[in-house]
Design an enzyme around this catalytic site. Structure first.
Site, PDB file in Angstrom:
ATOM      1  N   LYS A  30     -15.029   7.557  -3.995  1.00 18.88           N
ATOM      2  CA  LYS A  30     -16.316   7.802  -3.327  1.00 18.88           C
ATOM      3  C   LYS A  30     -16.903   9.127  -3.779  1.00 18.88           C
ATOM      4  O   LYS A  30     -18.105   9.237  -4.059  1.00 18.88           O
ATOM      5  CB  LYS A  30     -16.122   7.789  -1.797  1.00 18.88           C
ATOM      6  CG  LYS A  30     -15.667   6.429  -1.264  1.00 18.88           C
ATOM      7  CD  LYS A  30     -15.098   6.480   0.158  1.00 18.88           C
ATOM      8  CE  LYS A  30     -14.349   5.176   0.454  1.00 18.88           C
ATOM      9  NZ  LYS A  30     -13.499   5.264   1.669  1.00 18.88           N
ATOM     10  N   LYS A  41       0.042  14.412   1.052  1.00 21.71           N
ATOM     11  CA  LYS A  41      -1.337  14.643   0.614  1.00 21.71           C
ATOM     12  C   LYS A  41      -1.592  16.137   0.358  1.00 21.71           C
ATOM     13  O   LYS A  41      -2.585  16.510  -0.248  1.00 21.71           O
ATOM     14  CB  LYS A  41      -2.321  14.087   1.642  1.00 21.71           C
ATOM     15  CG  LYS A  41      -2.236  12.551   1.761  1.00 21.71           C
ATOM     16  CD  LYS A  41      -3.200  12.019   2.808  1.00 21.71           C
ATOM     17  CE  LYS A  41      -3.061  10.521   3.073  1.00 21.71           C
ATOM     18  NZ  LYS A  41      -3.700   9.679   2.054  1.00 21.71           N
ATOM     19  N   LYS A  46      -9.094  13.537   4.668  1.00 18.27           N
ATOM     20  CA  LYS A  46      -8.197  12.383   4.651  1.00 18.27           C
ATOM     21  C   LYS A  46      -7.175  12.608   5.753  1.00 18.27           C
ATOM     22  O   LYS A  46      -7.147  13.681   6.358  1.00 18.27           O
ATOM     23  CB  LYS A  46      -7.488  12.266   3.303  1.00 18.27           C
ATOM     24  CG  LYS A  46      -6.855  13.569   2.803  1.00 18.27           C
ATOM     25  CD  LYS A  46      -6.231  13.428   1.425  1.00 18.27           C
ATOM     26  CE  LYS A  46      -7.211  13.543   0.305  1.00 18.27           C
ATOM     27  NZ  LYS A  46      -7.279  12.384  -0.557  1.00 18.27           N
ATOM     28  N   ARG A  47      -6.359  11.584   6.036  1.00 20.91           N
ATOM     29  CA  ARG A  47      -5.294  11.798   7.015  1.00 20.91           C
ATOM     30  C   ARG A  47      -4.463  13.013   6.612  1.00 20.91           C
ATOM     31  O   ARG A  47      -4.296  13.300   5.421  1.00 20.91           O
ATOM     32  CB  ARG A  47      -4.405  10.547   7.105  1.00 20.91           C
ATOM     33  CG  ARG A  47      -5.044   9.401   7.872  1.00 20.91           C
ATOM     34  CD  ARG A  47      -5.380   9.793   9.294  1.00 20.91           C
ATOM     35  NE  ARG A  47      -4.186   9.851  10.102  1.00 20.91           N
ATOM     36  CZ  ARG A  47      -3.836   8.932  10.991  1.00 20.91           C
ATOM     37  NH1 ARG A  47      -4.613   7.875  11.223  1.00 20.91           N
ATOM     38  NH2 ARG A  47      -2.729   9.053  11.697  1.00 20.91           N
ATOM     39  N   HIS A  55       0.799  -1.226   0.000  1.00 18.50           N
ATOM     40  CA  HIS A  55       0.000   0.000   0.000  1.00 18.50           C
ATOM     41  C   HIS A  55       0.827   1.270   0.000  1.00 18.50           C
ATOM     42  O   HIS A  55       0.260   2.366   0.098  1.00 18.50           O
ATOM     43  CB  HIS A  55      -0.942   0.048   1.207  1.00 18.50           C
ATOM     44  CG  HIS A  55      -1.970  -1.026   1.225  1.00 18.50           C
ATOM     45  ND1 HIS A  55      -3.216  -0.874   0.673  1.00 18.50           N
ATOM     46  CD2 HIS A  55      -1.928  -2.282   1.712  1.00 18.50           C
ATOM     47  CE1 HIS A  55      -3.909  -1.987   0.835  1.00 18.50           C
ATOM     48  NE2 HIS A  55      -3.146  -2.865   1.465  1.00 18.50           N
ATOM     49  N   THR A  84      -8.869   6.101  -2.096  1.00 19.43           N
ATOM     50  CA  THR A  84     -10.192   5.490  -2.271  1.00 19.43           C
ATOM     51  C   THR A  84     -11.271   6.542  -2.031  1.00 19.43           C
ATOM     52  O   THR A  84     -12.369   6.438  -2.577  1.00 19.43           O
ATOM     53  CB  THR A  84     -10.397   4.307  -1.306  1.00 19.43           C
ATOM     54  OG1 THR A  84      -9.924   4.689  -0.006  1.00 19.43           O
ATOM     55  CG2 THR A  84      -9.643   3.080  -1.774  1.00 19.43           C
TER      56      THR A  84
END
Ligand code: 26Q
Length: 824
Positions: free
Chosen positions: A669, A563, A557-558, A368, A665
């Site tokens: 969504k 990110k 998100k985290r 991952h 992911t």
């Protein structure tokens, strides 16, 4: 609001017979009376919730027993999904939805004077995971139940899941999470499924199979807790089996009698610490002994359990790989390779070669992350002390592996292939162990899988060119569309046919109406209702009033540097400056919505949260931008909050540094729910773009290749800033304390860090991102275009269904025959 907008209590899917309501009412009252000992007249909301769960659970059990019976009777191959994380969230709504009981339960509760929607929201989230990897495991358990893959998920029953986040003075505060404090009505303790897990001690005997003797110095018990997970239409259920650590001797009476109260429970505390708390880290390995104990504890318990089950059913382990597939969710359970070898050789007297053939044919591994700092390694010395027999086996695997390589290719670079990294003290490379011990290794998006071959796993890939494969991640549309967005689901049923909930591929039919402004109006009304619901949550949790007509621009998100929430908030500041300098231009009103947790020891991520909140405080109180821009940071991001936010999003921020987000992911969504993506060419964004078409996604920034080149040969910061006209002012303002007047130097370090080394390309991608945001403004100002894009996103994202991903695993990795469609 249009009359097509649907309140959230209306079931998206209803297939229950009429007498279900009466039956459920009776069941709920019986549970209340005989399981909870409560009279309806004094029952509290939590009592009704528990009674509702127990009633729903009975239906789940019927399904579950059917599946279990069938799987024993047919002897079909089983999948064991080993994961240290299962981020389940709440279960009542999803279970009812999958059983087709949502409407009947709502009606039954209503007739008993209870609002089902309200009591559903007091169910605690099962937050046994950090983020994407844990949520993926949860989606896959449900998708395996839906596609009829016989499966058992193995993990740890943490007393405390991921911490709760409070925001205090703009800063993250971690508060312990306590989901089990009112018991967990979904689970069943299985005392008969209890195993001894050894640690430490010594190894004696000969090297002959069955003659090695490991005498652990310490032994703890693993006790199983089972939860059924029901698939769509309640045809099948999978089992989530979580292990709890118990001491062999809960109390030393000797110590107690001598007045040593602490000593009397020392063994118990040490044993039970193993299942006490989830490591709240989603990238940098903690490296602590307790983490290694957790990994071995659940891996050993799971393997002992599945080997015992197989042996009981078949009387041999020779056919294990015909009947069992073990999927490792990242390297966290990669000790499974050594543990399965130990069970086969030491306990079942198998020869090494035979044991090895079975082990590698049974196990497969999902990677991952490629971030080098996130790849797990453990010091050899620690492994020798904690798991002496396993360390011997790992050395044995390594010696044979390197011998084979040397024999076939005397030139091979053994140091890069070895399971032992000799360069920073001797450490076991868990990814190498998992790779060598598996028949298939998969990445989670097309880009990620090719980068695996080119970077971290290049040497191993050269030795095993057929081993790496790709299975792009998927999400369960039952939770993320049908249950989270009933309004959109009703419209899809009407437009694409009722069967869309059974065959998500039918959602494609929506594409034929992409330009239909009548449809756009209905979609707008549905989105509008979802946004009003979110606006209420924002008012409650942030004290900020936002306008549901504004563009809801969402990054949830985290919190992590790769990110790039920092890129988002810096661009927000540039926008704020631009609005103030031209206040009379018709700026598209925006609400910038952030949510996410930072690992408790990740100072930079915490500083980014602080900055977002500081910027929010300034922007939200500025009268000139009042109707144009709001910034909110919603505290305590979790699965349930995601379910409220995603259906209300207009714009989905997927802006990771290219090459760093394995898949994502959340991106799927959002797109399925009709948000437009602004994103980089990273992870599954690329595959979303391929499906929805480049005119329906807004892509910006460097490619993975360009990022690699820029890291090797960085551009001078002064040049980067010169080419991004708005950047200098933004950086100076942040660094100078414009957003932290009470502590002017608060962000000096953060900005200095960016200027010194732009590892995550925040400065390098800034101008491209800013221009992409201005393109978004233009698209939003043109509703016909915007809603055509939105419709096209929903219409072309069926492929991201977790069912598709599970079918790929079943066919290409597990070799599990799928149930014929007729049986589904
Ligand atoms: C390891 C050792 C010690 C402590 C913690 C950890 C640890 C825990 C969790 C390391 C990594 C994680 C989680 C990683 C994760 O969530 N990765 C995400 O997986 C998703 C599902 O495949 C992808 O979509 C995301 O891109 C990826 O970041």
């Amino acid at each position: 609001m249009s009359d097509h907008a649907v309140a959230s209590s209306k079931p998206a899917v209803h297939f229950e017979p009429d007498d279900q309501v009466e039956r459920l009412k009776t069941e709920i009252l019986r549970k209340l009376t005989y399981s909870l000992g409560k009279n309806p007249s004094v029952a509290q909301p939590h009592d009704w919730l528990t009674a509702g769960i127990l009633a729903a659970r009975d239906h789940a059990i019927d399904v579950w027993q059917g599946t279990t019976k069938e799987s024993y009777a047919t002897g079909r191959k089983r999948v064991y999904y080993l994961s240290l994380e299962f981020l389940i969230g709440r279960s009542l709504a999803e279970t009812l939805n999958n059983l087709g009981l949502t409407g009947a339960m709502a009606q039954a509760m209503r007739e008993l004077g209870v609002d089902l929607d309200r009591i559903e929201t007091i169910e605690p989230d099962a937050a046994l995971g950090n983020g994407g990897l844990g949520r993926l495991a949860a989606c896959y358990m449900e998708a395996m139940a839906t596609t009829g893959v016989p499966a058992l998920g193995y993990g740890i029953r943490y007393d405390h899941g991921l911490f709760k986040q409070r925001i205090d003075g703009g800063k993250q505060i971690e508060v312990p999470e306590d989901w089990l404090s009112f018991r967990n009505p979904w689970e069943f303790e299985r005392r008969e499924a209890s195993y001894r897990i050894g640690f430490g001690g010594s190894v004696t005997g000969t090297t002959m199979p069955g003659e090695v003797f490991w005498a652990p110095e310490e032994t703890v018990f693993a006790v199983a807790y089972d939860t059924p997970i029901v698939g769509w239409r309640g045809r099948d259920a999978t089992t989530l089996r979580l292990w709890r650590a118990r001491a062999m001797h809960p109390l030393s009476l000797d110590a107690f009698n001598q007045g040593d109260i602490i000593g009397a429970v020392a063994e118990r505390n040490r044993a039970e610490a193993i299942s006490k708390v989830l490591y709240p880290n989603d990238s940098t390995p903690a490296g602590q002994e307790l983490r290694l104990r957790q990994e071995f504890f659940f891996t050993s318990a799971s393997l002992q359990d599945l080997v015992r089950r197989h042996y009981r059913q078949f009387g041999t382990l020779e056919n294990l790989s015909d009947k069992v597939s073990i999927q490792l969710n990242d390297t966290h359970p990669s000790l499974a390779v050594a543990e399965l070898m130990r069970l086969l050789i030491d306990q079942h007297k198998m020869e090494w070669e035979a044991a090895w053939a079975i082990t590698s044919a049974t196990i497969s591994y999902t990677n991952h992350t490629l971030l080098p700092e996130a790849l797990e390694t453990w010091p050899v010395a620690l492994m020798e002390r904690l798991l002496p027999r396993h360390m011997q086996i790992i050395f044995g695997i390594n010696a044979r592996f390197l011998n084979d390589v040397r024999r076939d290719n005397p030139e091979a670079d053994l140091a890069t292939l070895s399971l032992i990294d000799e360069s920073h003290g001797r450490r076991v490379r868990m990814a190498h162990l998992a790779f060598v011990g598996s028949h298939k290794v998969n990445g989670v998006s097309a880009l990620h899988s090719s980068l695996m071959k080119e970077t971290v796993f290049a040497p191993l890939h050269a030795v095993f060119p057929d081993r790496i494969t790709n299975v792009t991640n998927g999400i369960t549309e039952r939770r993320w569309l049908f249950s989270a967005n009933p309004g959109l689901t009703s419209l899809l049923q009407e437009t694409c046919g009722e069967a869309v909930t059974d065959d998500i591929g039918l959602i494609r039919r929506l594409g034929a109406h992409a330009g239909d402004t009548g449809l756009h109006d209905r979609l707008r009304a549905i989105r509008r209702a979802n946004k009003e619901r979110l606006a209420k949550v924002i008012r409650q949790d942030c004290g900020v009033t936002v306008d549901p007509n504004a563009l809801f621009d969402v990054q949830i998100k985290r919190i992590h540097e790769y990110k790039r929430q920092l890129l988002n908030i810096l661009e927000t500041i540039a926008l704020y400056d631009a609005i103030r300098s031209e206040p009379y231009r018709d700026w598209a009103p925006r609400v910038k919505i952030f949510a996410g947790k930072a690992a408790s020891n990740y100072a930079t991520a915490k500083s980014i949260i602080n900055l977002i909140n500081d910027v929010a405080a300034v922007v939200n109180n500025d009268i000139t931008t009042r109707d144009r821009l709001k910034v909110v940071f919603l505290p305590n991001y979790n699965v349930s909050l995601a379910e409220t936010i995603i259906p209300a999003a207009d714009l989905s921020e997927q802006i990771s540094t290219a090459g760093m987000e394995a898949s994502g992911t959340g991106n799927m969504k959002f797109a399925l729910n009709g948000a437009v993506t602004i994103g980089t060419l990273d992870g599954a964004n690329i595959e979303i773009g391929e499906r929805v078409g480049e005119e329906n996604i807004v892509i910006f920034g460097m490619t993975a290749e360009q990022v690699e080149a820029a890291k090797r040969n960085p551009r001078p910061t002064a040049d980067v800033i010169r080419d991004a006209p708005h950047l200098e002012g933004v950086l100076d303002a942040v660094a100078g304390g414009a957003y932290s007047p009470g502590e002017r130097g608060r962000y000096a370090g953060l900005v200095d860090g960016l200027r010194a080394n732009d590892w995550f390309m925040v400065l390098n991608d800034f101008e491209s991102y800013r221009q992409a945001q201005r393109r978004i403004d233009g698209l939003w100002a043109d509703p016909a275009t915007w809603w055509r894009m939105s419709v096209t996103n929903t219409a072309h994202c069926a492929w991201f269904s977790a069912d598709r991903a599970i079918r790929e695993y079943a066919e290409r990795i597990w070799n599990v025959p799928l149930k014929p469609a007729a049986q589904l």
